[in-house]
Design an enzyme around this catalytic site. Structure first.
Site, PDB file in Angstrom:
ATOM      1  N   ARG A  86       1.006  -1.190   0.095  1.00 57.95           N
ATOM      2  CA  ARG A  86      -0.287   0.429  -0.135  1.00 57.95           C
ATOM      3  C   ARG A  86       0.940   1.378   0.299  1.00 57.95           C
ATOM      4  O   ARG A  86       1.331   1.968   0.751  1.00 57.95           O
ATOM      5  CB  ARG A  86      -1.150   0.074   1.340  1.00 57.95           C
ATOM      6  CG  ARG A  86      -1.978   1.110   1.764  1.00 57.95           C
ATOM      7  CD  ARG A  86      -3.125   0.695   2.326  1.00 57.95           C
ATOM      8  NE  ARG A  86      -2.109   0.984   3.694  1.00 57.95           N
ATOM      9  CZ  ARG A  86      -2.948   0.189   4.967  1.00 57.95           C
ATOM     10  NH1 ARG A  86      -4.344  -0.513   4.634  1.00 57.95           N
ATOM     11  NH2 ARG A  86      -2.307  -0.220   5.407  1.00 57.95           N
ATOM     12  N   THR A  95      -0.874   7.699  -1.052  1.00 56.07           N
ATOM     13  CA  THR A  95      -1.899   7.621  -1.654  1.00 56.07           C
ATOM     14  C   THR A  95      -3.191   6.296  -0.845  1.00 56.07           C
ATOM     15  O   THR A  95      -4.402   5.929  -1.424  1.00 56.07           O
ATOM     16  CB  THR A  95      -2.161   7.101  -3.424  1.00 56.07           C
ATOM     17  OG1 THR A  95      -0.958   6.148  -2.946  1.00 56.07           O
ATOM     18  CG2 THR A  95      -0.527   8.357  -4.077  1.00 56.07           C
ATOM     19  N   ASP A 139      -0.004  -4.256  13.127  1.00 56.75           N
ATOM     20  CA  ASP A 139       0.487  -4.817  12.095  1.00 56.75           C
ATOM     21  C   ASP A 139       0.337  -6.447  11.849  1.00 56.75           C
ATOM     22  O   ASP A 139       1.374  -7.050  12.217  1.00 56.75           O
ATOM     23  CB  ASP A 139       1.618  -4.202  11.468  1.00 56.75           C
ATOM     24  CG  ASP A 139       2.045  -4.364   9.992  1.00 56.75           C
ATOM     25  OD1 ASP A 139       2.270  -5.708   9.924  1.00 56.75           O
ATOM     26  OD2 ASP A 139       2.110  -3.736   9.749  1.00 56.75           O
ATOM     27  N   ASP A 166       4.130  -7.508  10.907  1.00 56.10           N
ATOM     28  CA  ASP A 166       5.258  -7.008  11.809  1.00 56.10           C
ATOM     29  C   ASP A 166       5.063  -8.123  12.819  1.00 56.10           C
ATOM     30  O   ASP A 166       6.301  -8.592  13.210  1.00 56.10           O
ATOM     31  CB  ASP A 166       5.179  -5.658  12.363  1.00 56.10           C
ATOM     32  CG  ASP A 166       5.534  -5.432  11.393  1.00 56.10           C
ATOM     33  OD1 ASP A 166       6.136  -4.824  10.444  1.00 56.10           O
ATOM     34  OD2 ASP A 166       5.130  -3.298  11.509  1.00 56.10           O
TER      35      ASP A 166
END
Length: 209
Positions: A104, A108, A200, A203
């Site tokens: 991602r 944006t 996350d 992670d």
């Protein structure tokens, strides 16, 4: 929300609670993701077609059933989707595994493909996309589009936690795709993380920051 199946089995819900806990260490988090994926796999494969066969047992002939229809394929979205693969393969060890890499863009928030490796016969298979988190829906929708461009006509999306926003995006862009998840969270924060979510997933799976 359409074509959304929230799996509320007690074991799944219990393990998702442990996944959400910020104190769950990497080893335990990785094991939990695999276990939840395997448990979810039972529901994802519930509609698989069967055919009747005759089996010779040690004491006679039994009319029984085996899986028929399209072969299966799993496609994790890199990198967090990798954590769900082994759980699914424990149920269907003969399935083939492809990989789609999507990140991602931090500015944006749009998905960018950087890797795609699929089985040669991918268009002949029922494909299950794996990604622990469905946040903005951008990566999942992009992965679905990549598969459709390769001729895949049967696609399911399996995630552990989904944001309502992401579900709506996939529903709008791919109304034919069923979504299976263990929980639906209401919102995203300013960084497009699911709230309350679990942080996350990549992670936490691999011990990175």
């Amino acid at each position: 929300m359409k074509n959304v199946f929230v799996l509320d089995h007690p074991l799944i819900q219990h393990k998702v609670s442990l996944l959400r806990d910020k104190n769950t260490i990497t080893k335990e988090f990785r094991e939990l993701v695999e276990e939840v994926a395997m448990l979810m796999g039972y529901e994802v494969t519930r509609k698989m077609p069967l055919k009747e066969v005759e089996i010779e047992t040690p004491v006679g002939i039994a009319k029984t059933k085996v899986i028929s229809g399209k072969k299966m394929g799993f496609v994790p979205i890199l990198r967090a989707g990798l954590g769900m693969v082994d759980g699914m393969l424990k149920l269907l060890p003969m399935a083939k595994v492809g990989h789609i890499g999507v990140y991602r863009d931090p500015e944006t928030l749009k998905p960018v493909e950087y890797y795609c490796k699929l089985p040669l016969d991918v268009s002949e298979r029922e494909i299950v996309i794996l990604d622990p988190m469905l946040a903005t829906g951008g990566s999942a929708s992009a992965a679905i589009s990549f598969l459709k461009e390769k001729g895949v006509t049967s696609i399911k999306l399996v995630c552990i936690i989904a944001a309502r926003y992401g579900i709506e995006v996939v529903n709008r862009e791919h109304p034919d795709v069923e979504i299976y998840c263990a929980a639906v969270d209401e919102k995203l924060n300013e960084h497009a993380y699911i709230v309350p979510g679990l942080g996350d997933a990549g992670d936490r799976l691999f011990g990175t920051k």
